[in-house]
Scaffold this motif. Structure first.
Motif, PDB file in Angstrom:
ATOM      1  N   PHE A   1       0.500  -1.652   0.012  1.00 57.31           N
ATOM      2  CA  PHE A   1       0.508   0.316  -0.005  1.00 57.31           C
ATOM      3  C   PHE A   1       1.104   1.501   0.058  1.00 57.31           C
ATOM      4  O   PHE A   1       0.101   2.336  -0.609  1.00 57.31           O
ATOM      5  CB  PHE A   1      -1.085  -0.497   1.058  1.00 57.31           C
ATOM      6  CG  PHE A   1      -1.589   1.189   1.554  1.00 57.31           C
ATOM      7  CD1 PHE A   1      -2.796   1.721   0.546  1.00 57.31           C
ATOM      8  CD2 PHE A   1      -1.618   2.328   2.200  1.00 57.31           C
ATOM      9  CE1 PHE A   1      -3.542   2.575   0.642  1.00 57.31           C
ATOM     10  CE2 PHE A   1      -2.061   3.335   2.484  1.00 57.31           C
ATOM     11  CZ  PHE A   1      -3.085   3.702   2.193  1.00 57.31           C
ATOM     12  N   PHE A   2       1.685   1.401   0.657  1.00 54.49           N
ATOM     13  CA  PHE A   2       2.839   2.986   0.998  1.00 54.49           C
ATOM     14  C   PHE A   2       3.906   2.117  -0.061  1.00 54.49           C
ATOM     15  O   PHE A   2       3.751   3.233  -0.390  1.00 54.49           O
ATOM     16  CB  PHE A   2       3.396   2.698   1.753  1.00 54.49           C
ATOM     17  CG  PHE A   2       2.313   2.880   3.437  1.00 54.49           C
ATOM     18  CD1 PHE A   2       2.318   4.210   3.721  1.00 54.49           C
ATOM     19  CD2 PHE A   2       2.050   2.037   3.934  1.00 54.49           C
ATOM     20  CE1 PHE A   2       1.400   4.146   4.506  1.00 54.49           C
ATOM     21  CE2 PHE A   2       1.047   2.330   5.347  1.00 54.49           C
ATOM     22  CZ  PHE A   2       0.954   3.543   5.857  1.00 54.49           C
ATOM     23  N   MET A   3       4.431   1.334  -1.008  1.00 56.02           N
ATOM     24  CA  MET A   3       4.902   1.943  -2.570  1.00 56.02           C
ATOM     25  C   MET A   3       4.195   2.204  -3.434  1.00 56.02           C
ATOM     26  O   MET A   3       3.922   2.052  -4.862  1.00 56.02           O
ATOM     27  CB  MET A   3       5.465   0.709  -2.135  1.00 56.02           C
ATOM     28  CG  MET A   3       6.499   0.355  -1.277  1.00 56.02           C
ATOM     29  SD  MET A   3       7.780  -1.228  -2.091  1.00 56.02           S
ATOM     30  CE  MET A   3       9.239  -0.824  -1.010  1.00 56.02           C
ATOM     31  N   GLY A   4       2.850   2.427  -3.258  1.00 59.06           N
ATOM     32  CA  GLY A   4       1.693   3.180  -4.705  1.00 59.06           C
ATOM     33  C   GLY A   4       2.730   3.839  -5.704  1.00 59.06           C
ATOM     34  O   GLY A   4       1.876   3.604  -6.837  1.00 59.06           O
ATOM     35  N   GLN A   5       3.425   4.913  -4.984  1.00 55.35           N
ATOM     36  CA  GLN A   5       4.487   5.451  -6.262  1.00 55.35           C
ATOM     37  C   GLN A   5       5.135   4.719  -6.803  1.00 55.35           C
ATOM     38  O   GLN A   5       6.782   5.158  -7.334  1.00 55.35           O
ATOM     39  CB  GLN A   5       5.174   6.422  -5.629  1.00 55.35           C
ATOM     40  CG  GLN A   5       3.684   7.649  -5.522  1.00 55.35           C
ATOM     41  CD  GLN A   5       2.726   7.789  -6.612  1.00 55.35           C
ATOM     42  OE1 GLN A   5       2.608   8.061  -7.189  1.00 55.35           O
ATOM     43  NE2 GLN A   5       0.913   7.683  -6.450  1.00 55.35           N
TER      44      GLN A   5
ATOM     45  N   LEU B   1       7.807  -6.517  -3.817  1.00 59.76           N
ATOM     46  CA  LEU B   1       7.349  -6.839  -2.696  1.00 59.76           C
ATOM     47  C   LEU B   1       6.166  -8.498  -3.037  1.00 59.76           C
ATOM     48  O   LEU B   1       6.094  -9.996  -2.662  1.00 59.76           O
ATOM     49  CB  LEU B   1       6.159  -6.257  -2.120  1.00 59.76           C
ATOM     50  CG  LEU B   1       7.238  -5.422  -1.499  1.00 59.76           C
ATOM     51  CD1 LEU B   1       6.048  -4.738  -0.011  1.00 59.76           C
ATOM     52  CD2 LEU B   1       6.962  -6.343   0.318  1.00 59.76           C
ATOM     53  N   ALA B   2       5.514  -8.317  -4.194  1.00 58.13           N
ATOM     54  CA  ALA B   2       4.539  -9.723  -4.682  1.00 58.13           C
ATOM     55  C   ALA B   2       5.744 -10.975  -5.502  1.00 58.13           C
ATOM     56  O   ALA B   2       4.938 -11.549  -4.640  1.00 58.13           O
ATOM     57  CB  ALA B   2       3.465  -8.652  -6.008  1.00 58.13           C
ATOM     58  N   PHE B   3       7.124 -10.508  -5.654  1.00 59.56           N
ATOM     59  CA  PHE B   3       7.473 -11.790  -5.190  1.00 59.56           C
ATOM     60  C   PHE B   3       8.122 -12.160  -4.101  1.00 59.56           C
ATOM     61  O   PHE B   3       7.923 -13.150  -4.364  1.00 59.56           O
ATOM     62  CB  PHE B   3       8.511 -11.345  -6.484  1.00 59.56           C
ATOM     63  CG  PHE B   3       8.565 -11.336  -7.448  1.00 59.56           C
ATOM     64  CD1 PHE B   3       7.753 -12.751  -8.733  1.00 59.56           C
ATOM     65  CD2 PHE B   3       8.259  -9.998  -8.869  1.00 59.56           C
ATOM     66  CE1 PHE B   3       7.079 -12.850 -10.196  1.00 59.56           C
ATOM     67  CE2 PHE B   3       8.104 -10.685 -10.057  1.00 59.56           C
ATOM     68  CZ  PHE B   3       7.462 -11.616 -10.747  1.00 59.56           C
TER      69      PHE B   3
END
Length: 135
Positions: free
Chosen positions: A92-96, A104-106
């Protein structure tokens, strides 16, 4: 060398406390804190290490993993849920930062696959015995 052992011992005590809280609070996992405590005690104090290995906190949360490299379904689900919540906050905090989100997804996917397929699942042992039937 004594300073290093004292720091590791203090860190082990702190991690044991966090692990004890994690054993009670549903979203805070006890497992990583207790693994850290076991590591610190093993390298700092034989007395604390022996105490920790004989504690109920260790036996209920780590013993099956350390001895069999296996976890109960409940332990796996607790860890995966905590991991998912923590990774979601970071996501969420890495939106930009799209690259950060992809990484993070990996990492999240790797952890989920590891818990599902890399660690054996064992049945939880019953702590209480079945009540006796009177004839």
């Amino acid at each position: 060398m004594k300073i290093k052992k004292k720091i590791l011992c203090a860190l082990g005590i702190l991690l044991t406390g966090l692990g004890a809280v994690g054993a009670v609070v549903p979203l805070l996992p006890a497992f990583p804190f207790l693994m850290g405590a076991m590591f610190c005690f093993a390298r700092s104090s034989e007395k604390f290490h022996t105490w920790f290995m004989n504690s109920r906190l260790y036996k209920n949360n780590l013993e099956s993993y350390v001895k069999q490299r296996a976890m109960t379904v409940k332990t796996k689900l607790t860890l995966m849920t905590s991991l998912t919540i923590a990774m979601s906050i970071g996501f969420f905090f890495m939106g930009q930062v799209p690259a950060g989100r992809i990484i993070l997804a990996f990492v999240w996917l790797f952890h989920i696959v590891f818990f599902l397929f890399g660690i054996k699942t064992i049945k939880a042992e019953r702590q209480e015995s079945a009540p006796q039937q009177e004839c």
